[in-house]
Design an enzyme around this catalytic site. Structure first.
Site, PDB file in Angstrom:
ATOM      1  N   ASP A 195       1.290  -1.654  -0.206  1.00 25.10           N
ATOM      2  CA  ASP A 195      -0.101  -0.060   0.190  1.00 25.10           C
ATOM      3  C   ASP A 195       0.902   1.125  -0.127  1.00 25.10           C
ATOM      4  O   ASP A 195       1.876   1.248  -0.083  1.00 25.10           O
ATOM      5  CB  ASP A 195      -0.969   0.285   1.479  1.00 25.10           C
ATOM      6  CG  ASP A 195      -1.846   0.616   0.995  1.00 25.10           C
ATOM      7  OD1 ASP A 195      -2.251   1.763   0.918  1.00 25.10           O
ATOM      8  OD2 ASP A 195      -3.073  -0.135   1.372  1.00 25.10           O
TER       9      ASP A 195
ATOM     10  N   HIS B  58      -3.885   5.270   3.046  1.00 23.29           N
ATOM     11  CA  HIS B  58      -4.529   3.976   2.872  1.00 23.29           C
ATOM     12  C   HIS B  58      -4.109   3.605   3.641  1.00 23.29           C
ATOM     13  O   HIS B  58      -5.091   2.161   4.072  1.00 23.29           O
ATOM     14  CB  HIS B  58      -4.391   4.453   1.376  1.00 23.29           C
ATOM     15  CG  HIS B  58      -5.271   2.988   0.880  1.00 23.29           C
ATOM     16  ND1 HIS B  58      -5.068   2.112   0.744  1.00 23.29           N
ATOM     17  CD2 HIS B  58      -6.673   3.823   0.646  1.00 23.29           C
ATOM     18  CE1 HIS B  58      -6.044   1.542  -0.458  1.00 23.29           C
ATOM     19  NE2 HIS B  58      -7.507   2.016  -0.374  1.00 23.29           N
TER      20      HIS B  58
ATOM     21  N   SER C 268     -11.525  -0.688  -0.865  1.00 22.93           N
ATOM     22  CA  SER C 268     -10.418  -0.749   0.104  1.00 22.93           C
ATOM     23  C   SER C 268     -10.034  -1.479   1.576  1.00 22.93           C
ATOM     24  O   SER C 268      -9.405  -1.822   2.231  1.00 22.93           O
ATOM     25  CB  SER C 268      -9.963   0.139   0.010  1.00 22.93           C
ATOM     26  OG  SER C 268      -9.225   0.577  -1.406  1.00 22.93           O
TER      27      SER C 268
END
Length: 826
Positions: A216, A254, A426
């Site tokens: 990520d 994220h 996600s």
């Protein structure tokens, strides 16, 4: 003395750790290239680098058949970028063309290709996308309790009496201030619409001993919610080339949010992770441009220590792209499957994609469309399909995420920061990764296929009124929006306790090849799709028995379809038991003229189905009549568990191979009833593989392909051998088999030569100088005895490349009972 010894041991450990980290690559000062050696010839790659005046960098990560070399950019700084690109590639091509007897020529022959590594932005985070539709979501008010009870879902153990929620928190020692906001763990308003996790925690199953790595944009390992579970040894930053994956950009949140969903510590900060005693590592790849070599290395990074790879990213979700990993990136995924976790296979978890409102479909994404990955879509807290979550036949399960005016509460970047704004697919994929960590904590011996089978077997239906639910021959139900249903932590853990490991994987490939492309009929304005392009392949019991296929799992379809507007096409696969998988759906924004150039679609909808009978491909073109297309060829690939009594060393059953359609003129229906190419099943491996001379294995076929790859299906049906020759996998099964082939070939050629001389004599006796035309065999794709000029041309081609581009498939001429050689036409 003891203290000195400990210090020495720690120093050695740190040195080993540092040595195992990737060597930083400076793309600003050097140009990087990868060499591919199918025979894994390290010395040949090293020597080729010397011949190219390049620095040999070693293996690309864990890949033993890809090597990295580099040249100094300043030394050719006067050249343009194009000249720089051509300089090394042209030199390599020249080396391949040389006909010398010295070591250099031998080395280069062991290298099949060279590729320049260009960093680029190619992967997109699948973070939540707020749109008008989401703002208009209805308020959360529905209760799904009765619906879930009717569906057989186990309602959480603590709901039997008033005040049980507080008692449950006390019993489990939950003090996290944000736990009450984590409806995906415990949904008190829509009871049953959650992961059903507390019954697992009550047994002390919390993910201990398992490492989940987040590929990520970084991971905040200094967060109080993550620092105790951070696994530094499995972490690396491929963007800034540092050992630790620290978030550095303003939007680098994220990966931290995803990590919090998986393994946020049970403490008094924020909330809890699904597997709150598992470890999380961070591999940073999404914050800057990366090359294919970087991505390949990341996908295998510390794959004996990192068990599960959580990937909430992919190609753009704009409804226009058809893209897949290729070359060494694809090889890295396969390598993880074959060799990760001590041979049980890395667990790759991918978010299905957020392009639902753009008509995007996860079958157009080669990461989610792969049988080697677990594709996870989203369901909201009401059990409904969120507008953004993509549908496809490759989707295995769904887990909870944003929608119906709710999002996911989790850890954020900062010492004690939290957020209630995480969402999209996600957020769904990491929840699944956390559940899989719970499973592996009690069954570390499970293979990647075992994990997928457990998902199929235990997923729970949601949105029962959705019209896409189909009852399958197995008795299960499947939906292109939800896969087999919502992941249920309690059910999958309980099933895992008694699960018997699957036997190795085997593979049956049946190509349908035609002499010329078959047109796709235009059905614009017609509701009757019976006149669409229809082509059928028949699978016989003998075919399945020939490869030991006992239980069907994945089905992949390789297609080569030309079309002037790709988004107009819908492609369906219909099984012998009338189960239909939608492989491709219409996409209104996809105006590409590229078609599907050797693209492979995958479906999990036919799991446990009897494969015997007719499999029908239906291609529907019902829009824009002025833009047309045709089907060049397609291949049916059946993957599944090998029969218990199957002998992989037995001689494969010989089956005819046809290379032409049953009709010469364009028609609506074509049939191929007996085309087959087999792949071996290895009893010592969890995936279909074939040995090569170096002693390693690779899967038999490529379920992830890139559009435009020239004849990828045919090339991927063979295993590379050390001498550079491509041989069908069921032939490359042992040294004795190769010896039999060599001896047999010599005998056949000798007999053919004798027969040819005798025949020539008979023609001469009858006064012919050349064979009469009536004696020439029609229908061959090429002559078995080529003219001298052709033979010389082939020899020259072999000298240049080290092997012929294609290997003919051997079959039997049904009409005459003769062995014939045939090749797929371009």
């Amino acid at each position: 003395m003891v203290r000195i010894s400990l210090i020495a041991i720690l120093a050695v450990g740190l040195q080993l750790s540092a040595a195992s980290q990737p060597v930083p690559r400076n793309y600003a000062e050097r140009l990087y290239y990868t060499l591919h050696s199918p025979s894994e010839d390290f010395e040949a790659a090293k020597h080729t680098a010397q011949l190219l005046n390049a620095r040999f960098e070693g293996y690309v990560g864990e890949l033993k058949n890809h090597f990295l070399i580099s040249v100094d950019r300043p030394s050719i700084s006067a050249r343009s970028e194009v000249d720089e690109h051509d300089h090394t590639l042209t030199a390599f091509k020249a080396l391949k063309a040389q006909k010398l007897d010295k070591r250099g020529d031998v080395s280069v022959r062991a290298i099949s290709s060279i590729e320049k590594q260009v960093p680029r932005r190619k992967l997109v985070k699948r973070a939540p996308i707020e749109t008008y539709e989401e703002r208009q979501d209805p308020p959360v008010s529905e209760n799904a309790d009765e619906e879930q009870k009717a569906n057989g879902k186990k309602i959480t153990w603590w709901l039997d009496e008033p005040g049980a929620y507080l008692a449950m928190k006390k019993e489990l020692g939950i003090k996290d201030v944000g736990f009450d906001n984590q409806w995906h763990l415990v949904n008190r308003e829509q009871q049953g619409n959650d992961l059903n996790i507390t019954g697992v925690w009550k047994q002390g199953i919390t993910g201990e001993g398992v490492v989940v790595v987040l590929l990520d944009d970084g991971l905040d390992y200094e967060s109080d919610d993550l620092k105790d579970n951070f696994y530094a040894e499995g972490s690396y930053d491929f963007n800034d080339h540092t050992p630790l994956p620290k978030p550095r950009l303003i939007d680098d949140n994220h990966g931290t949010r995803c990590a919090g969903e998986i393994a946020a510590v049970k403490n008094e900060v924020c909330g809890m992770g699904v597997a709150y005693n598992a470890k999380v590592a961070g591999v940073r790849i999404l914050s800057a441009e990366i090359s294919d070599a970087d991505e390949a290395e990341a996908l295998n990074y510390k794959y004996q220590e990192n068990d599960i790879y959580s990937c909430s990213w992919g190609p753009p979700d704009n409804g226009e792209v058809v893209d897949a990993p290729k070359g060494l990136v694809y090889d890295a995924i396969v390598n993880g499957i074959n060799n990760g976790r001590n041979g049980n296979g890395s667990i790759f978890v991918f978010a299905s994609g957020n392009g639902g409102s753009y008509d995007d479909n996860c079958n157009f994404d080669g990461y989610t469309n792969s049988m080697y990955t677990i594709t996870v879509g989203a369901v909201d807290r009401l059990g409904k399909h969120p507008y953004y979550s993509e549908r496809c036949s490759a989707q295995l399960v769904v887990t909870y995420s944003s929608g119906s005016a709710s999002r996911i509460y989790t850890t954020d970047v900062g010492k004690q920061s939290c957020t209630d704004g995480h969402g999209g697919t996600s957020a769904a994929a990491p929840l699944a990764a956390g559940v899989f960590a719970l499973v592996l904590s009690i069954r570390p011996d499970l293979s990647w296929r075992d994990m997928q089978y457990l998902c199929v077997k235990t997923a729970v239906q949601v949105a029962l009124d959705d019209d896409d639910w189909t009852t399958l021959p197995s008795g299960r139900k499947f939906n292109h929006r939800f896969g087999y249903g919502s992941l249920d932590a309690y059910r999958i853990v309980e099933e895992a306790k008694t699960h018997v490991n699957l036997r190795p994987q085997t593979h049956l490939a049946i190509p349908h090849l035609t002499k010329k492309p078959q047109p796709i009929p235009d059905l614009t304005g017609q509701d009757d799709h019976s006149k669409a392009f229809i082509s059928t392949i028949n699978v016989t019991p003998e075919m399945a028995k020939g490869v030991g296929l006992s239980r069907l799992e994945h089905v992949t379809i390789g297609v080569d379809i030309q079309h002037e507007r790709r988004g107009d096409l819908e492609i369906l696969l219909e099984s012998p038991h009338n189960v239909t998988s939608q492989l491709a759906a219409r996409r209104r924004f996809d105006t590409s003229t590229d078609g599907f150039g050797n693209w492979t679609f995958m479906t999990v909808k036919h799991w446990d189905e009897d494969p015997i009978g007719d499999w029908t491909l239906r291609v529907i073109d019902a829009y824009n009549p002025e833009q047309t297309g045709s089907v060049v060829h397609w291949t049916l690939n059946l993957w599944g568990e090998v029969a218990e009594d199957f002998d992989p060393n037995a001689q494969p059953i010989e089956t005819p191979v046809e290379t032409s359609s049953t009709v010469e003129e364009p028609v609506e229906t074509t049939t191929a009833s007996s085309e087959i190419e087999t792949a071996s099943a290895s009893p010592s491996d969890s995936t279909s593989s074939s040995p090569i001379e170096s002693g390693t294995s690779t899967p038999a076929a490529d379920p992830i392909q890139t559009p435009g790859a020239e004849h990828a299906d045919e090339e991927l049906e063979v295993s590379p051998v050390g001498n550079g020759t491509n041989v069908p996998e069921h032939i490359v099964s042992s040294g004795s088999t190769i010896a039999y082939i060599a001896v047999g070939s010599a005998l056949i050629l000798a007999a053919a030569g004798i027969a040819y001389v005798a025949k020539r004599k008979s023609w001469a006796d009858k006064g012919y100088k050349e064979p009469p035309m009536s004696n020439r065999t029609e229908g061959y794709e090429f002559d078995l005895f080529a003219d001298d000029d052709d033979s010389e041309a082939e020899e020259d081609n072999e000298d240049d490349t080290g092997s012929h581009a294609t290997s003919p498939m051997l079959g039997r001429d049904k009409g005459k009972g003769k062995m014939v050689a045939s090749e797929p036409e371009d």
